[in-house]
Design a protein around this motif. Sequence first.
Motif, PDB file in Angstrom:
ATOM      1  N   MET A   1      21.674  55.187  39.860  1.00 40.38           N
ATOM      2  CA  MET A   1      22.945  55.816  39.537  1.00 40.38           C
ATOM      3  C   MET A   1      23.506  55.239  38.241  1.00 40.38           C
ATOM      4  SD  MET A   1      24.971  55.957  43.208  1.00 40.38           S
ATOM      5  CE  MET A   1      24.876  54.171  43.487  1.00 40.38           C
ATOM      6  N   LYS A   2      24.330  56.022  37.594  1.00 43.04           N
ATOM      7  CA  LYS A   2      25.158  55.576  36.480  1.00 43.04           C
ATOM      8  C   LYS A   2      26.604  55.716  36.959  1.00 43.04           C
ATOM      9  CE  LYS A   2      23.433  58.327  33.332  1.00 43.04           C
ATOM     10  NZ  LYS A   2      23.165  58.915  31.998  1.00 43.04           N
ATOM     11  N   VAL A   3      27.240  54.589  37.229  1.00 42.24           N
ATOM     12  CA  VAL A   3      28.509  54.574  37.947  1.00 42.24           C
ATOM     13  C   VAL A   3      29.653  54.182  37.021  1.00 42.24           C
ATOM     14  CG1 VAL A   3      29.798  53.493  39.835  1.00 42.24           C
ATOM     15  CG2 VAL A   3      27.343  53.966  40.099  1.00 42.24           C
ATOM     16  N   LEU A   4      30.708  54.985  37.055  1.00 41.32           N
ATOM     17  CA  LEU A   4      31.977  54.569  36.468  1.00 41.32           C
ATOM     18  C   LEU A   4      32.869  54.092  37.607  1.00 41.32           C
ATOM     19  CD1 LEU A   4      34.138  54.251  34.303  1.00 41.32           C
ATOM     20  CD2 LEU A   4      34.669  56.695  34.559  1.00 41.32           C
ATOM     21  N   TRP A   5      33.255  52.818  37.562  1.00 46.13           N
ATOM     22  CA  TRP A   5      34.086  52.223  38.617  1.00 46.13           C
ATOM     23  C   TRP A   5      35.521  52.215  38.108  1.00 46.13           C
ATOM     24  CZ3 TRP A   5      31.557  49.698  42.955  1.00 46.13           C
ATOM     25  CH2 TRP A   5      32.445  49.227  43.925  1.00 46.13           C
ATOM     26  N   LEU A   6      36.338  53.075  38.674  1.00 44.76           N
ATOM     27  CA  LEU A   6      37.731  53.226  38.282  1.00 44.76           C
ATOM     28  C   LEU A   6      38.583  52.403  39.247  1.00 44.76           C
ATOM     29  CD1 LEU A   6      39.683  54.754  36.396  1.00 44.76           C
ATOM     30  CD2 LEU A   6      39.585  56.662  38.013  1.00 44.76           C
ATOM     31  N   PHE A   7      39.265  51.392  38.714  1.00 40.81           N
ATOM     32  CA  PHE A   7      39.917  50.381  39.556  1.00 40.81           C
ATOM     33  C   PHE A   7      41.389  50.275  39.215  1.00 40.81           C
ATOM     34  CE2 PHE A   7      41.056  45.823  40.214  1.00 40.81           C
ATOM     35  CZ  PHE A   7      40.865  45.759  41.593  1.00 40.81           C
ATOM     36  N   ALA A   8      42.230  50.267  40.250  1.00 48.05           N
ATOM     37  CA  ALA A   8      43.673  50.180  40.018  1.00 48.05           C
ATOM     38  C   ALA A   8      44.301  49.197  41.003  1.00 48.05           C
ATOM     39  CB  ALA A   8      44.318  51.559  40.163  1.00 48.05           C
ATOM     40  N   HIS A   9      44.390  47.956  40.586  1.00 52.62           N
ATOM     41  CA  HIS A   9      45.133  46.936  41.339  1.00 52.62           C
ATOM     42  C   HIS A   9      45.623  45.906  40.331  1.00 52.62           C
ATOM     43  CE1 HIS A   9      46.316  43.810  44.123  1.00 52.62           C
ATOM     44  NE2 HIS A   9      46.194  44.679  45.114  1.00 52.62           N
ATOM     45  N   PRO A  10      46.877  45.449  40.456  1.00 53.46           N
ATOM     46  CA  PRO A  10      47.427  44.555  39.429  1.00 53.46           C
ATOM     47  C   PRO A  10      46.941  43.116  39.478  1.00 53.46           C
ATOM     48  CG  PRO A  10      49.064  44.980  41.144  1.00 53.46           C
ATOM     49  CD  PRO A  10      47.903  45.887  41.431  1.00 53.46           C
ATOM     50  N   ASP A  11      46.201  42.708  40.530  1.00 48.14           N
ATOM     51  CA  ASP A  11      45.812  41.303  40.654  1.00 48.14           C
ATOM     52  C   ASP A  11      44.324  41.195  40.954  1.00 48.14           C
ATOM     53  OD1 ASP A  11      45.543  38.580  41.196  1.00 48.14           O
ATOM     54  OD2 ASP A  11      47.437  38.460  42.280  1.00 48.14           O
ATOM     55  N   GLN A  12      43.599  40.553  40.059  1.00 48.45           N
ATOM     56  CA  GLN A  12      42.164  40.376  40.242  1.00 48.45           C
ATOM     57  C   GLN A  12      41.847  39.476  41.435  1.00 48.45           C
ATOM     58  OE1 GLN A  12      39.820  41.935  38.544  1.00 48.45           O
ATOM     59  NE2 GLN A  12      41.153  42.900  37.042  1.00 48.45           N
ATOM     60  N   ARG A  13      42.821  38.663  41.868  1.00 49.56           N
ATOM     61  CA  ARG A  13      42.594  37.726  42.980  1.00 49.56           C
ATOM     62  C   ARG A  13      42.805  38.380  44.337  1.00 49.56           C
ATOM     63  NH1 ARG A  13      47.052  33.822  40.605  1.00 49.56           N
ATOM     64  NH2 ARG A  13      47.963  35.927  40.525  1.00 49.56           N
ATOM     65  N   SER A  14      43.139  39.645  44.335  1.00 45.91           N
ATOM     66  CA  SER A  14      43.414  40.379  45.564  1.00 45.91           C
ATOM     67  C   SER A  14      42.139  40.696  46.322  1.00 45.91           C
ATOM     68  CB  SER A  14      44.129  41.690  45.225  1.00 45.91           C
ATOM     69  OG  SER A  14      43.285  42.509  44.426  1.00 45.91           O
ATOM     70  N   LEU A  15      42.308  41.177  47.551  1.00 43.68           N
ATOM     71  CA  LEU A  15      41.168  41.702  48.301  1.00 43.68           C
ATOM     72  C   LEU A  15      40.485  42.807  47.519  1.00 43.68           C
ATOM     73  CD1 LEU A  15      39.449  42.132  50.868  1.00 43.68           C
ATOM     74  CD2 LEU A  15      41.312  43.584  51.734  1.00 43.68           C
ATOM     75  N   SER A  16      41.274  43.690  46.923  1.00 37.10           N
ATOM     76  CA  SER A  16      40.690  44.767  46.121  1.00 37.10           C
ATOM     77  C   SER A  16      39.846  44.216  44.981  1.00 37.10           C
ATOM     78  CB  SER A  16      41.794  45.669  45.558  1.00 37.10           C
ATOM     79  OG  SER A  16      42.464  46.381  46.566  1.00 37.10           O
ATOM     80  N   GLY A  17      40.375  43.195  44.293  1.00 34.46           N
ATOM     81  CA  GLY A  17      39.620  42.601  43.194  1.00 34.46           C
ATOM     82  C   GLY A  17      38.313  41.984  43.657  1.00 34.46           C
ATOM     83  N   ALA A  18      38.344  41.304  44.799  1.00 30.59           N
ATOM     84  CA  ALA A  18      37.131  40.694  45.338  1.00 30.59           C
ATOM     85  C   ALA A  18      36.108  41.755  45.721  1.00 30.59           C
ATOM     86  CB  ALA A  18      37.477  39.826  46.542  1.00 30.59           C
ATOM     87  N   LEU A  19      36.571  42.853  46.284  1.00 29.08           N
ATOM     88  CA  LEU A  19      35.650  43.929  46.667  1.00 29.08           C
ATOM     89  C   LEU A  19      35.056  44.616  45.441  1.00 29.08           C
ATOM     90  CD1 LEU A  19      37.619  45.480  49.645  1.00 29.08           C
ATOM     91  CD2 LEU A  19      35.448  44.240  49.782  1.00 29.08           C
ATOM     92  N   LYS A  20      35.845  44.762  44.389  1.00 30.97           N
ATOM     93  CA  LYS A  20      35.289  45.320  43.155  1.00 30.97           C
ATOM     94  C   LYS A  20      34.161  44.440  42.623  1.00 30.97           C
ATOM     95  CE  LYS A  20      36.910  44.365  39.270  1.00 30.97           C
ATOM     96  NZ  LYS A  20      37.683  44.096  38.041  1.00 30.97           N
ATOM     97  N   THR A  21      34.398  43.121  42.610  1.00 32.52           N
ATOM     98  CA  THR A  21      33.358  42.196  42.143  1.00 32.52           C
ATOM     99  C   THR A  21      32.101  42.319  42.995  1.00 32.52           C
ATOM    100  OG1 THR A  21      35.024  40.658  41.302  1.00 32.52           O
ATOM    101  CG2 THR A  21      32.824  39.770  41.735  1.00 32.52           C
ATOM    102  N   GLU A  22      32.278  42.376  44.317  1.00 35.46           N
ATOM    103  CA  GLU A  22      31.135  42.545  45.224  1.00 35.46           C
ATOM    104  C   GLU A  22      30.413  43.860  44.939  1.00 35.46           C
ATOM    105  OE1 GLU A  22      29.668  40.824  47.818  1.00 35.46           O
ATOM    106  OE2 GLU A  22      30.806  39.092  47.108  1.00 35.46           O
ATOM    107  N   GLY A  23      31.179  44.912  44.722  1.00 32.53           N
ATOM    108  CA  GLY A  23      30.579  46.215  44.492  1.00 32.53           C
ATOM    109  C   GLY A  23      29.757  46.267  43.222  1.00 32.53           C
ATOM    110  N   LEU A  24      30.292  45.738  42.138  1.00 29.45           N
ATOM    111  CA  LEU A  24      29.551  45.737  40.873  1.00 29.45           C
ATOM    112  C   LEU A  24      28.301  44.871  40.972  1.00 29.45           C
ATOM    113  CD1 LEU A  24      32.516  45.558  38.333  1.00 29.45           C
ATOM    114  CD2 LEU A  24      31.212  47.572  39.037  1.00 29.45           C
ATOM    115  N   ARG A  25      28.418  43.751  41.690  1.00 30.97           N
ATOM    116  CA  ARG A  25      27.256  42.893  41.894  1.00 30.97           C
ATOM    117  C   ARG A  25      26.172  43.627  42.696  1.00 30.97           C
ATOM    118  NH1 ARG A  25      29.584  38.632  44.620  1.00 30.97           N
ATOM    119  NH2 ARG A  25      30.227  37.745  42.627  1.00 30.97           N
ATOM    120  N   THR A  26      26.588  44.386  43.689  1.00 33.07           N
ATOM    121  CA  THR A  26      25.635  45.147  44.494  1.00 33.07           C
ATOM    122  C   THR A  26      24.924  46.200  43.656  1.00 33.07           C
ATOM    123  OG1 THR A  26      26.939  44.808  46.500  1.00 33.07           O
ATOM    124  CG2 THR A  26      25.425  46.677  46.492  1.00 33.07           C
ATOM    125  N   LEU A  27      25.664  46.907  42.811  1.00 32.07           N
ATOM    126  CA  LEU A  27      25.046  47.914  41.948  1.00 32.07           C
ATOM    127  C   LEU A  27      23.997  47.276  41.042  1.00 32.07           C
ATOM    128  CD1 LEU A  27      28.174  50.023  40.905  1.00 32.07           C
ATOM    129  CD2 LEU A  27      26.407  50.659  42.560  1.00 32.07           C
TER     130      LEU A  27
END
Length: 263
Positions: free
Chosen positions: A1-27
Amino acid sequence: MKVLWLFAHPDQRSLSGALKTEGLRTLEAHGHQHRASDLYAMKWNPVVDAADYEHDPADRLLVGPASERAYSEGHLSPDIAAEQQKLTWADTLIIQFPLWWYGMPAILKGWFDRVFVKGFAFGITDPVTGRPQRYGDGKLTGKRAMVITTAGARAATLGPRGVNGDLNDLLFPLQHGTLWYTGISVVPPLLIPGADRTTPTAFATAATRLHERLHSLPTTEPLPFRHQNNGDYYDDLLLHPHLARPHTGPAAHYTAPPPPVHG
């Protein structure tokens, strides 16, 4: 896949931020390419105005014609053009955000308002029938998308009997009215509930679910939305009565019930 990850959360230290990091690492681990638009980090401007289109502010701004003209003539604001280039490159769009007041954060809504202009995301007609190409057909047909959302609520409260309403109904404006409208196929969303009460064990479970969904994303069946131009709707875009019964509202615009959302 060629993925554009569109992310909207104001704090990288949040649960959302951690999941984004996990997701990009998985890709990356599975050999997929990715680009990211981290809207808060980018300080994305969510507000449509005349400057987006080099439009004379002394003249009345008709957003549809002005944006279409700017797109066709190549003078959209550079930040809009850059996001359109990312989406053109991608075959898959991940849209990740916290569920705030039953919808997406304003900065993310503003991304769609400014990027999905006429001519780029919609606005074509069938040369034979003259019918607009939308709701399953359109400029972005062939791409697929998945919503990932975190919510403070428990999963059951975002189900069919939950006080918050069914998640697919809450996401209908985005999944059907924006993505499917432009031709993008939408797979079932990934809900991460109880976001305000996450424990290390809960995070590990959420990360596993995310890994599984990303791994299966290329083959996941999309939500069974009806196509506008396959005969289900009259020319005035009203659904044939026999297809709507017994459903009303969003449920009528599926050919089959969507799969339940699990948290």
